[in-house]
Design a protein around this motif. Structure first.
Motif, mmCIF file in Angstrom:
data_model
loop_
_atom_site.group_PDB
_atom_site.id
_atom_site.type_symbol
_atom_site.label_atom_id
_atom_site.label_comp_id
_atom_site.label_asym_id
_atom_site.label_seq_id
_atom_site.Cartn_x
_atom_site.Cartn_y
_atom_site.Cartn_z
ATOM 1 N N SER A 31 0.838 -1.212 0.000
ATOM 2 C CA SER A 31 0.000 0.000 0.000
ATOM 3 C C SER A 31 0.868 1.255 0.000
ATOM 4 O O SER A 31 1.964 1.274 0.569
ATOM 5 C CB SER A 31 -0.929 0.005 1.214
ATOM 6 O OG SER A 31 -0.192 -0.091 2.406
ATOM 7 N N GLU B 247 -0.108 4.647 1.018
ATOM 8 C CA GLU B 247 -0.330 5.393 2.269
ATOM 9 C C GLU B 247 0.150 6.838 2.181
ATOM 10 O O GLU B 247 1.044 7.173 1.414
ATOM 11 C CB GLU B 247 0.347 4.714 3.476
ATOM 12 C CG GLU B 247 0.011 3.262 3.641
ATOM 13 C CD GLU B 247 -1.443 2.980 3.978
ATOM 14 O OE1 GLU B 247 -2.174 3.918 4.355
ATOM 15 O OE2 GLU B 247 -1.866 1.828 3.832
ATOM 16 N N ARG B 248 -0.468 7.660 2.995
ATOM 17 C CA ARG B 248 -0.073 9.058 3.079
ATOM 18 C C ARG B 248 0.646 9.233 4.421
ATOM 19 O O ARG B 248 0.021 9.223 5.474
ATOM 20 C CB ARG B 248 -1.340 9.925 3.012
ATOM 21 C CG ARG B 248 -1.063 11.389 2.841
ATOM 22 C CD ARG B 248 -2.354 12.104 2.473
ATOM 23 N NE ARG B 248 -2.190 13.536 2.611
ATOM 24 C CZ ARG B 248 -2.324 14.176 3.752
ATOM 25 N NH1 ARG B 248 -2.633 13.517 4.853
ATOM 26 N NH2 ARG B 248 -2.145 15.487 3.805
ATOM 27 N N ILE B 249 1.946 9.335 4.340
ATOM 28 C CA ILE B 249 2.752 9.410 5.565
ATOM 29 C C ILE B 249 3.589 10.679 5.484
ATOM 30 O O ILE B 249 4.371 10.841 4.544
ATOM 31 C CB ILE B 249 3.672 8.167 5.687
ATOM 32 C CG1 ILE B 249 2.836 6.883 5.755
ATOM 33 C CG2 ILE B 249 4.575 8.291 6.905
ATOM 34 C CD1 ILE B 249 3.654 5.597 5.681
ATOM 35 N N GLU C 103 2.516 12.316 10.608
ATOM 36 C CA GLU C 103 1.102 12.490 10.252
ATOM 37 C C GLU C 103 0.746 11.344 9.340
ATOM 38 O O GLU C 103 1.261 11.245 8.225
ATOM 39 C CB GLU C 103 0.911 13.803 9.495
ATOM 40 C CG GLU C 103 0.380 14.896 10.376
ATOM 41 C CD GLU C 103 0.042 16.143 9.581
ATOM 42 O OE1 GLU C 103 -0.212 16.058 8.365
ATOM 43 O OE2 GLU C 103 0.050 17.204 10.204
ATOM 44 N N GLU C 104 -0.099 10.474 9.828
ATOM 45 C CA GLU C 104 -0.497 9.311 9.026
ATOM 46 C C GLU C 104 -1.833 8.812 9.550
ATOM 47 O O GLU C 104 -2.282 9.218 10.628
ATOM 48 C CB GLU C 104 0.574 8.209 9.119
ATOM 49 C CG GLU C 104 0.841 7.740 10.531
ATOM 50 C CD GLU C 104 2.154 6.981 10.709
ATOM 51 O OE1 GLU C 104 3.092 7.188 9.942
ATOM 52 O OE2 GLU C 104 2.217 6.180 11.656
ATOM 53 N N GLU C 105 -2.475 7.950 8.814
ATOM 54 C CA GLU C 105 -3.764 7.403 9.235
ATOM 55 C C GLU C 105 -3.606 6.764 10.618
ATOM 56 O O GLU C 105 -2.641 6.026 10.847
ATOM 57 C CB GLU C 105 -4.220 6.319 8.254
ATOM 58 C CG GLU C 105 -4.441 6.794 6.829
ATOM 59 C CD GLU C 105 -5.672 7.663 6.679
ATOM 60 O OE1 GLU C 105 -6.640 7.434 7.433
ATOM 61 O OE2 GLU C 105 -5.655 8.568 5.830
ATOM 62 N N ALA C 106 -4.591 7.023 11.493
ATOM 63 C CA ALA C 106 -4.481 6.530 12.866
ATOM 64 C C ALA C 106 -4.381 5.006 12.919
ATOM 65 O O ALA C 106 -3.727 4.452 13.807
ATOM 66 C CB ALA C 106 -5.695 7.004 13.672
ATOM 67 N N ASP C 107 -5.016 4.336 11.950
ATOM 68 C CA ASP C 107 -5.038 2.871 12.015
ATOM 69 C C ASP C 107 -3.965 2.223 11.133
ATOM 70 O O ASP C 107 -3.969 1.002 10.954
ATOM 71 C CB ASP C 107 -6.423 2.344 11.625
ATOM 72 C CG ASP C 107 -6.751 2.625 10.158
ATOM 73 O OD1 ASP C 107 -6.030 3.437 9.533
ATOM 74 O OD2 ASP C 107 -7.711 2.029 9.643
ATOM 75 N N LEU C 108 -3.053 3.044 10.597
ATOM 76 C CA LEU C 108 -2.054 2.513 9.650
ATOM 77 C C LEU C 108 -1.282 1.320 10.232
ATOM 78 O O LEU C 108 -1.203 0.251 9.623
ATOM 79 C CB LEU C 108 -1.080 3.620 9.211
ATOM 80 C CG LEU C 108 0.120 3.157 8.393
ATOM 81 C CD1 LEU C 108 -0.310 2.627 7.037
ATOM 82 C CD2 LEU C 108 1.130 4.284 8.205
ATOM 83 N N ARG D 298 -3.351 -1.755 10.757
ATOM 84 C CA ARG D 298 -3.675 -2.427 9.489
ATOM 85 C C ARG D 298 -2.503 -3.271 9.003
ATOM 86 O O ARG D 298 -2.672 -4.388 8.559
ATOM 87 C CB ARG D 298 -4.067 -1.397 8.418
ATOM 88 C CG ARG D 298 -5.514 -0.947 8.523
ATOM 89 C CD ARG D 298 -5.944 -0.177 7.293
ATOM 90 N NE ARG D 298 -5.407 1.180 7.267
ATOM 91 C CZ ARG D 298 -4.561 1.648 6.366
ATOM 92 N NH1 ARG D 298 -4.121 0.881 5.397
ATOM 93 N NH2 ARG D 298 -4.138 2.898 6.416
#
Ligand code: UDP
Length: 250
Positions: A133, A135-137, A145-150, A153
């Motif tokens: 994946s 992802e936006r990191i 700054e990244e998705e809280a559930d990264l 997952r």
């Protein structure tokens, strides 16, 4: 044997020895980071002590780029061969297939990790992908700054080997800050642009240019906007190395 060359750690190993070492690391019960310092990374390490420190926490550091060999010669040290992240990533894929370990590709542009995984799977047919994946990191003001559930997952897919393609500096820092929260991962490697090559998005320099150590010239031709980065990797790097006097072989 680990050496410091141009201010960065380098394990002076042949490709085969490095692959054997990766296999050993995979078999012990600790988590390990593999880094592939190149001249650009050496320049960054000279400016950013934190990045330099992170490189030294790696379990395996491979010299990615002829510049490192030149620097070794200048410093009276030896590196048997250079090992690119792109090539070593393929060796890791082969090891993963043989050892029935699963792999996760994280990063690179939208869809690139997935395409890279598909292409690698065509070569290493029995290799199991835990996931792939983009992802936006982002690393902003000293925070991720990244998705809280990264992390959850990725952790849920239980990968053994993690390839992280977020560009040098960022990817090694990300691994250092997140590895302990991915308990199944035994090996994590910062692979820079490798997924771009595996996916077919970018083409490597022709063999003869690579043999002449002129890959940088190819990159300048196909990605002229990288001119500053190429300048850093060549001339700034040379300046960094040449500021110390030449030493004879130890
Ligand atoms: N990349 C990314 N997020 C970022 C920066 C880079 O996913 O914030 C990806 C980029 O799309 C490319 C890879 O990281 O696929 C390597 O980038 P680059 O070629 O700049 O790597 P370097 O040569 O600096 O390691």
């Amino acid at each position: 044997m680990r050496q410091t060359i141009a201010g960065v750690p380098i394990d002076a190993l042949t490709f085969q020895e490095a692959a054997a070492r990766a296999l050993e690391l995979l078999s012990d019960d600790r988590q390990h980071m593999i880094v592939t310092p190149n001249p650009e990374m050496a320049v960054l390490a000279a400016r950013d002590p934190q990045f330099k420190k992170i490189l030294f926490t790696s379990s395996l550091a491979l010299a990615d780029g002829f510049g490192l060999r030149l620097a070794a010669w200048w410093e009276g040290k030896q590196i048997p061969e250079t090992i690119t992240g792109v090539d070593f990533g393929l060796a890791l894929a082969q090891i993963a297939e043989q050892k029935k370990c699963s792999v996760y590709f994280l990063g690179a542009g939208e869809g690139t990790a997935e395409k890279a995984a598909q292409n690698i799977q065509r070569v290493y047919r029995k290799l199991r992908f835990a996931g792939a994946s983009a992802e936006r990191i982002r690393w902003i003001n000293g925070k991720w700054e990244e998705e809280a559930d990264l992390i959850d997952r990725i952790a849920a897919t239980e990968p053994d080997i993690l390839f992280v393609a977020l560009g040098h500096g960022k990817q090694e820092r990300w691994i250092k800050d997140h590895l302990s929260r991915l308990p199944t991962v035994r090996l994590a490697i910062g692979v820079g642009g490798a997924l771009d090559y595996y996916s077919g998005k970018k083409k490597r320099a022709p063999g003869f240019l690579r043999a002449l150590h002129l890959e940088w010239l190819w990159r300048l031709g196909v990605e002229p906007w990288r001119a500053w980065r190429i300048f850093e990797a060549t001339f700034v790097f040379l300046g960094l190395v040449l500021k110390n006097p030449r030493k004879k072989v130890q």
